[in-house]
Design a protein around this motif. Sequence first.
Motif, PDB file in Angstrom:
ATOM      1  N   LEU A 107       0.752  -1.135  -0.041  1.00 37.32           N
ATOM      2  CA  LEU A 107       0.014   0.022  -0.064  1.00 37.32           C
ATOM      3  C   LEU A 107       0.877   1.161  -0.034  1.00 37.32           C
ATOM      4  CD1 LEU A 107      -2.793  -0.792   2.488  1.00 37.32           C
ATOM      5  CD2 LEU A 107      -2.920  -0.702   0.080  1.00 37.32           C
ATOM      6  N   HIS A 108       1.926   1.314   0.807  1.00 38.56           N
ATOM      7  CA  HIS A 108       2.894   2.614   0.816  1.00 38.56           C
ATOM      8  C   HIS A 108       4.143   2.391   0.149  1.00 38.56           C
ATOM      9  CE1 HIS A 108      -0.267   3.944   3.455  1.00 38.56           C
ATOM     10  NE2 HIS A 108      -0.034   3.221   4.464  1.00 38.56           N
ATOM     11  N   GLY A 109       4.776   1.163   0.439  1.00 39.79           N
ATOM     12  CA  GLY A 109       6.080   1.219  -0.137  1.00 39.79           C
ATOM     13  C   GLY A 109       6.195   1.085  -1.687  1.00 39.79           C
ATOM     14  N   VAL A 110       5.726  -0.130  -2.081  1.00 37.91           N
ATOM     15  CA  VAL A 110       5.569  -0.198  -3.750  1.00 37.91           C
ATOM     16  C   VAL A 110       4.805   0.766  -4.455  1.00 37.91           C
ATOM     17  CG1 VAL A 110       5.250  -1.923  -5.511  1.00 37.91           C
ATOM     18  CG2 VAL A 110       6.181  -2.814  -3.333  1.00 37.91           C
ATOM     19  N   ALA A 111       3.537   1.146  -3.911  1.00 45.51           N
ATOM     20  CA  ALA A 111       2.839   1.951  -4.445  1.00 45.51           C
ATOM     21  C   ALA A 111       3.264   3.336  -4.408  1.00 45.51           C
ATOM     22  CB  ALA A 111       1.422   1.637  -3.960  1.00 45.51           C
ATOM     23  N   GLY A 112       3.925   3.711  -3.157  1.00 46.00           N
ATOM     24  CA  GLY A 112       4.402   4.931  -3.036  1.00 46.00           C
ATOM     25  C   GLY A 112       5.618   5.183  -3.918  1.00 46.00           C
ATOM     26  N   LEU A 113       6.654   4.397  -4.109  1.00 48.34           N
ATOM     27  CA  LEU A 113       7.692   4.327  -4.955  1.00 48.34           C
ATOM     28  C   LEU A 113       7.289   4.382  -6.417  1.00 48.34           C
ATOM     29  CD1 LEU A 113      10.367   2.019  -3.509  1.00 48.34           C
ATOM     30  CD2 LEU A 113      10.628   4.378  -3.699  1.00 48.34           C
ATOM     31  N   CYS A 114       6.352   3.603  -6.789  1.00 47.06           N
ATOM     32  CA  CYS A 114       5.838   3.654  -8.284  1.00 47.06           C
ATOM     33  C   CYS A 114       5.271   5.225  -8.531  1.00 47.06           C
ATOM     34  CB  CYS A 114       4.803   2.503  -8.323  1.00 47.06           C
ATOM     35  SG  CYS A 114       5.574   0.826  -8.492  1.00 47.06           S
ATOM     36  N   ILE A 115       4.442   5.524  -7.735  1.00 48.56           N
ATOM     37  CA  ILE A 115       3.837   7.051  -7.931  1.00 48.56           C
ATOM     38  C   ILE A 115       5.068   7.968  -8.170  1.00 48.56           C
ATOM     39  CG2 ILE A 115       2.383   8.639  -6.820  1.00 48.56           C
ATOM     40  CD1 ILE A 115       0.547   6.184  -5.678  1.00 48.56           C
ATOM     41  N   VAL A 116       5.867   7.820  -7.210  1.00 49.56           N
ATOM     42  CA  VAL A 116       6.942   8.968  -7.237  1.00 49.56           C
ATOM     43  C   VAL A 116       7.749   8.584  -8.441  1.00 49.56           C
ATOM     44  CG1 VAL A 116       9.273   9.541  -6.225  1.00 49.56           C
ATOM     45  CG2 VAL A 116       7.185   9.121  -4.608  1.00 49.56           C
ATOM     46  N   VAL A 117       8.250   7.649  -8.731  1.00 46.29           N
ATOM     47  CA  VAL A 117       9.028   7.331 -10.118  1.00 46.29           C
ATOM     48  C   VAL A 117       8.116   7.704 -11.103  1.00 46.29           C
ATOM     49  CG1 VAL A 117      10.020   5.585 -11.595  1.00 46.29           C
ATOM     50  CG2 VAL A 117      10.409   5.645  -9.306  1.00 46.29           C
TER      51      VAL A 117
END
Length: 358
Positions: A107-117
Motif C-alpha cells: 500500500l505504501h512502499g511499492v505503490a508510493g515508490l511507483c507513484i513517485v517514479v
Amino acid sequence: MTVATDRLPAWTIALPFAALAADIALLGATGPAAAVVLVVALVAAVLGAVHHAEVVALRVGEPFGAIVLALAVTVIELGLIVSVMLGDQPQPTLMRDTIHATVVLVLHGVAGLCIVVGALHHREQEFRVEGAHAYLIVLLPMVVITLVLPNFTTSAPGPFYSAAQLAFVGVVCLLLWLAFTFVQTVRHREHFLPHQGVNTAPPVRPSGRLAAASLGLLLVALVAVVLLAKGASPFIQAAVAGLGAPPALVGVIVAAIVLLPEGLTALRAARDDQLQTSINLALGSGVASIGLTVPIVAAIAWWTNSPLALGVTPGGAILLALSFMMALITYGTGRATLLSGVVHLIMLATWLFLIVVP
C-alpha cells in the motif's frame, strides 16, 4: 531486471540450480559464512523465480500476468513462513507480522515508490479506478478479518482464533480471492488492463517454447526457495535477536525479500508509464498473500497443533485504518501525482519507525 523475449539469459538458467546446489552443500552447516551464503542464495533464487514468472506473465498477458507473479510470490512467502513454523524456534506471530508487513509494503512502499517514479518521469499518470477499487474492496475485509477481528472474539483469548474460527477465516479468505480472480480474469477483465500511452509500444510476447522453459525453471527456483528458506530462517531470527530488535522485524524482512523483485518490476512499469500494471502487481500481491497464505498456513497450524497469533496491536490497527483511508483517496481519482506518492512513503517510514521504536 529486463525480461528477454527471444532467449533466456544465462544467469536465469544457472541461478535456480546454483541455489539448489548451495542448499545441498550447506545442509546442516552453521556459522556466519554459511548464513551469508544461504541468504545470498535465497535472494538469488527469488530473483530467478520472479524473472521466469515474468516471462510466463508476458506470454499469458494482462491481467493473467499479474496473477502468475502474485502466485509465485505467494509460494515464496509460504516457504519462508512454514519453514519458521516447523523449525526449531517456531514463531507464532510470524504469519501475522509477514501479512501485516506485506499489506503496508504494497500500500505504501511499492505503490508510493511507483507513484513517485512515475511522477518524476511523466508528471501525472492515469490508471483505472474500477480496477484499483476492486483490489481494495477485497483487501480491506481480508485484512480486518485476519489481523483485527481476532482481538475482539471471545472463543479464544488475546490475538488467537479458535480452531473453528480459524478454519472459517481460511475459507472466507480463499473464497474472496477466488471471487476476485474470477472478476479480474473473466467478468470485468477490462478494468485491469493498462492504458496504452501514445508513445508506449505493446509488450513483445515470448514464444511458447521460451515460456515453457521458463515455467520449468520457475518450478526449480521455487523448490530452491522453499528449501533455502528452511536453512536460512534460523539465521534471520538469530540476527534480529542479536540486534535486540522486536520479533516483528523478522516478518518485515520476510515480506521485503518476497516483494523486492516484484517491486522492481512494478517500478519499471511505472517508469514506462504503465501505472495500472504497477497497481496490479502491488495490490495483487497483497490479495494473493492473504487469500492463499492464510488458508494453507491455518491448515498446517491445525495439522501440527501450532499456535497462530493473528491480531495486531491497537496501534497497528489504527495505522492499518489510516493506510486504507489513504489508499481510497489515492485510487479514487484515476490519476496519481508526486504528492500522493510522497505521503505514502512517509506513512511507510512511520510504520517502520514504530516497529523499531514501539
